[in-house]
Scaffold this active site. Structure first.
Site, PDB file in Angstrom:
ATOM      1  CG  HIS A   1      -1.708  -1.066   1.587  1.00 46.68           C
ATOM      2  ND1 HIS A   1      -1.249  -2.174   2.236  1.00 46.68           N
ATOM      3  CD2 HIS A   1      -3.023  -1.265   1.372  1.00 46.68           C
ATOM      4  CE1 HIS A   1      -2.258  -3.026   2.402  1.00 46.68           C
ATOM      5  NE2 HIS A   1      -3.339  -2.512   1.882  1.00 46.68           N
TER       6      HIS A   1
ATOM      7  CG  ASP B   1       1.848  -1.015   3.366  1.00 49.29           C
ATOM      8  OD1 ASP B   1       1.128  -0.671   4.305  1.00 49.29           O
ATOM      9  OD2 ASP B   1       1.524  -1.849   2.499  1.00 49.29           O
TER      10      ASP B   1
HETATM   11  C1  XLS Z   1      -7.328  -6.970   4.467  1.00 53.91           C
HETATM   12  C2  XLS Z   1      -6.857  -7.134   3.106  1.00 53.91           C
HETATM   13  C3  XLS Z   1      -5.753  -6.188   2.679  1.00 53.91           C
HETATM   14  C4  XLS Z   1      -5.606  -6.180   1.195  1.00 53.91           C
HETATM   15  C5  XLS Z   1      -4.862  -5.028   0.637  1.00 53.91           C
HETATM   16  O1  XLS Z   1      -8.023  -7.822   5.013  1.00 53.91           O
HETATM   17  O2  XLS Z   1      -6.468  -8.467   2.926  1.00 53.91           O
HETATM   18  O3  XLS Z   1      -4.563  -6.511   3.327  1.00 53.91           O
HETATM   19  O4  XLS Z   1      -4.995  -7.341   0.743  1.00 53.91           O
HETATM   20  O5  XLS Z   1      -5.463  -3.824   0.938  1.00 53.91           O
END
Ligand code: XLS
Ligand code: NI
Ligand code: NI
Length: 443
Positions: A104, A107
């Site tokens: 993201h 991140d």
């Molecule tokens: C949350 C999601 C998230 C997505 C990306 O439950 O899995 O991590 O993979 O935003």
């Protein structure tokens, strides 16, 4: 680029040593160089590391702060820390032999006080990512924007009742798309964590769904205008953090995309634990997407059957993964997708070594499942069984039903004059389960 010091100095690059090895820091089943059907296992599996768990996860939970302390987090300037953290991340990607990673926006780079500052931070770290990708050969499987952590998104992003928040989220996605393109990302993911509602007492469901569709159309248009060719993916999840999320599961995702004319632009990123939270098996979700040619990528993890939330554990259940791999291989694989370990260490797993054990297990389990599924398909016993089960549709009136040439009048006449009562046939479930067990254990 200057060579940075090793962050995982005590841990070597993980080697394939075969199923009998006693070395816990080795692969037993995943041999990246092994060739199957003219492609290496590395090319088949396209494993990816989730930046948010592996490098931003601290082990915190609603009852307490983080437990996992990494030495590179100690610095004062957040952008400098982000770069050193990224050095550690790329060292890990190489040592664990993962060809891809996912992130993201927030991140990899810290959010600033304004959007302009956030964008500047992101640009600085993206330049660093660019260098590291070049130096290591590690690639970006997908990028995404975090539209759920900042308090401004407490009532959703694209589905926020305030158009101002919609605009902010749109600006954030614009930038995330641009950096994903810049880093050669092969896909772009939308996971609508807060795109749903807590109560219908304050919610206009229809308007929120319209807004979500408008948001996705804007993203499609922008991707086109900047020449981003990556695949767009929707990642369904029924709930958590919202009580009810609009992208509940693959089936409702397909209905949503078709309702709003978006189906040509999207496929699905299917996450194991999201499938089970929706009351489906992992295999079911893959099969539903594959049936419509919309299988895109996998977020590889597992839930705990005794807990009702997204525990994001590493999956070592080879039976579950073999069933999933069967569906994936039958569909012709994941294309530009891959297996992204959207999975985190348990709170007490605080050592760097635990990060390696976690991913080694996940990669081995998937590689083993791939090989078992590959063999099952090659030997074709299940395929033949299923083909025969539907054989009555291959010719005669069955064929006419499938091709839309039958009528109720004609079928009635057929039953009255010729067919009479159908003969029942066993579904042979127990036989098939035993057969699967034989493939899993020493056939
Ligand atoms: C949350 C999601 C998230 C997505 C990306 O439950 O899995 O991590 O993979 O935003
Ligand atoms: Ni996910
Ligand atoms: Ni998840």
């Amino acid at each position: 680029m200057k060579k940075s010091r090793a962050h995982f100095a005590a841990i070597p690059t993980i080697a394939y040593e075969g199923p009998r090895t006693e070395n816990a820091l080795a692969f037993r089943h995943y041999n990246p160089d092994e060739v199957v059907d003219g492609k290496t296992m590395a090319e088949h599996m396209r494993f990816s590391i989730a930046y948010w768990h592996a490098f931003r996860g601290t082990g915190s939970d609603p009852f307490g702060p983080g437990t996992i302390v990494r030495p590179w987090e100690a610095g004062k300037d957040p952008v400098s820390v982000a770069k050193v953290r990224m050095d550690a991340a790329f060292e890990f990607f190489q040592k664990i032999r993962a060809p891809f990673y996912c992130f993201h926006d927030r991140d990899i780079a810290p959010e600033g006080r304004t959007l302009a500052e956030s964008n500047r931070n992101l640009d600085a770290v993206v330049a660093h990512a660019h260098d590291l990708q070049k130096a290591t050969g590690v690639r970006l499987l997908w990028g995404t924007a975090n539209l759920f952590s900042n308090p401004r998104y407490m009532c959703g992003a694209a589905t926020n009742p305030d158009a101002h928040v919609f605009a902010y989220a749109a600006a954030q996605v614009k930038k995330a798309l641009e950096v994903t393109k810049e880093l050669g990302g092969e896909n772009y993911v939308f996971w609508g964590g807060r795109e749903g509602y807590e109560t219908l007492l304050n919610t206009n469901l229809k308007r929120e769904q319209d807004h979500l569709a408008a948001f996705l159309h804007l993203a499609v248009d922008h991707a086109k205008s900047i020449g981003f060719k990556g695949q767009f993916l929707i990642e369904p999840k029924p709930k958590e953090p919202t009580k009810h999320q609009y992208d509940f599961d693959v089936a409702s995702g397909i209905a949503f995309l078709r309702t709003y004319g978006l189906e040509k632009h999207f496929k699905f990123n299917i996450e194991t634990n999201h499938a089970t939270l929706a009351g489906h098996s992992f295999q079911h979700e893959i099969e539903v997407a594959a049936a419509q040619g919309m299988l895109g990528s996998i977020d590889a993890n597992a839930g705990d059957p005794l807990l009702g939330w997204d525990t994001d554990q590493f999956n070592t259940d080879v039976r579950e993964l073999t069933l999933a791999m069967l569906a994936i291989l039958r569909a012709g694989g994941l294309g530009t997708g891959g297996f992204n370990f959207d999975a985190k260490l348990r709170r007490p797993s605080i050592d760097p070594e635990d990060l390696f054990h976690a991913h080694i297990g996940g990669m081995d389990a998937y590689a083993l499942a791939f090989k078992i599924a590959h063999r099952i398909l090659k030997e074709g016993v299940f395929e033949t069984f299923v083909t025969n089960r539907y054989a009555s549709y291959d010719s005669g009136f069955g064929r006419e039903i499938e091709t839309g040439r039958a009528s109720l009048r004609q079928l009635e006449k057929l039953v009255l004059t010729k067919l009479g009562e159908p003969t029942p046939h066993s579904g042979r479930q127990e036989y098939l389960e035993n057969l699967l067990m034989s493939y899993l254990h020493g056939r």
